[in-house]
Design a protein around this motif. Sequence first.
Motif, PDB file in Angstrom:
ATOM      1  N   GLY A   1     -16.501  38.021  -2.330  1.00  0.00           N
ATOM      2  CA  GLY A   1     -16.458  38.197  -3.774  1.00  0.00           C
ATOM      3  C   GLY A   1     -16.487  39.655  -4.195  1.00  0.00           C
TER       4      GLY A   1
ATOM      5  N   PHE B   1     -13.458  41.624  -6.053  1.00  0.00           N
ATOM      6  CA  PHE B   1     -13.737  42.212  -7.364  1.00  0.00           C
ATOM      7  C   PHE B   1     -13.497  43.714  -7.363  1.00  0.00           C
TER       8      PHE B   1
ATOM      9  N   PRO C   1      -6.854  40.932 -13.163  1.00  0.00           N
ATOM     10  CA  PRO C   1      -8.168  40.581 -13.731  1.00  0.00           C
ATOM     11  C   PRO C   1      -8.652  39.186 -13.359  1.00  0.00           C
ATOM     12  N   TRP C   2      -7.782  38.172 -13.440  1.00  0.00           N
ATOM     13  CA  TRP C   2      -8.265  36.813 -13.176  1.00  0.00           C
ATOM     14  C   TRP C   2      -8.634  36.620 -11.702  1.00  0.00           C
TER      15      TRP C   2
ATOM     16  N   ARG D   1     -10.016  38.985  -9.915  1.00  0.00           N
ATOM     17  CA  ARG D   1     -11.343  39.600  -9.816  1.00  0.00           C
ATOM     18  C   ARG D   1     -12.424  38.640 -10.302  1.00  0.00           C
ATOM     19  N   VAL D   2     -12.117  37.888 -11.357  1.00  0.00           N
ATOM     20  CA  VAL D   2     -13.074  36.895 -11.856  1.00  0.00           C
ATOM     21  C   VAL D   2     -13.302  35.804 -10.811  1.00  0.00           C
ATOM     22  N   LEU D   3     -12.219  35.348 -10.170  1.00  0.00           N
ATOM     23  CA  LEU D   3     -12.365  34.352  -9.108  1.00  0.00           C
ATOM     24  C   LEU D   3     -13.229  34.887  -7.975  1.00  0.00           C
TER      25      LEU D   3
ATOM     26  N   LEU E   1     -15.789  36.786  -8.219  1.00  0.00           N
ATOM     27  CA  LEU E   1     -17.194  36.644  -8.599  1.00  0.00           C
ATOM     28  C   LEU E   1     -17.630  35.184  -8.632  1.00  0.00           C
ATOM     29  N   LEU E   2     -16.709  34.297  -8.995  1.00  0.00           N
ATOM     30  CA  LEU E   2     -17.064  32.879  -9.079  1.00  0.00           C
ATOM     31  C   LEU E   2     -17.245  32.250  -7.703  1.00  0.00           C
ATOM     32  N   TYR E   3     -16.536  32.765  -6.710  1.00  0.00           N
ATOM     33  CA  TYR E   3     -16.587  32.155  -5.375  1.00  0.00           C
ATOM     34  C   TYR E   3     -18.002  32.109  -4.788  1.00  0.00           C
TER      35      TYR E   3
END
Length: 287
Positions: A205, A209, A215-216, A218-220, A222-224
């Motif tokens: 993650g 990031f 951008p999306w 990078r969000v994934l 953090l979500l992982y």
Amino acid sequence: MGDATVTQPEGLEAALPPPVAVETGPGVLRRLRTPRRPRFWFEILLIAVSYWTYSLVRNAVPEQKAEALRNADWIWKTEHQLGIAVEESVNHAVNSVTWLIIGMNYYYATLHFVVTLGVLVWLYRRHPGRYAATRLVLFATTAVALVGYYLYPLAPPRLMNGGDFVDTVMVHQTWGSMASGDLKNMSNQYAAMPSMHIGWSVWCGLTIFALASVPWVRVLGLLYPALTLVVIVATANHFWLDAVGGVLCLAFGFAVARLWYGRLPYALPKRVPRRKPARSDQRSVAP
């Protein structure tokens, strides 16, 4: 006849290749600490041998069942005192939704390897200058985790004495856990602290990031690790505090890479030039 003097036009010196002494002068240590392009087959071999060694050492650690169960009881009591002992509630709530828990069982069994290898391949192709340092973080994290398995054997929640946790792989007969069903004899069931599902997923993650440009994505990134945390708890494979142990191991891995390269991996150059073969000084002196 006197020696001829060789002169160079102004500005030509910078365009000439450096002398051999400059290319070969740095010591072995300095060369090892200098980022360079990874070699594909070497990396494949290194990763394969490293994971085989990791699995061999992890499974060779004595299971120490009695101590592992005592440690699990202590962890559970400590989490109750901290007010974070919600693993059992999460386990039962998610287990009541069959499609969800089956999906988490397969998530736990596969993405731990698939995503980590995928990030390594992405680094190799898109960020070769940062690849070795970031890989070092992962390897150092895993190495120190082996020390944790040896010094602090810990039973997962699903194996606790007197616990009411559901072993979701056994109940739903899904393939996946090396510590359940027919595969349990191939893996040390009492090596739950630290959680490398968390250590590796946070590594993935943070890497995504820090280095991804979309951008999306990078969000994934953090979500992982956040979703991985829910999965390891819902499947009763880890306590919350196992995740803390995984993060501490990752911090150690970053510290090792920072000390070795002098910078964090993500601050290193994205690309490094291809290494050129040493060239001898071809300038001659006229007789």
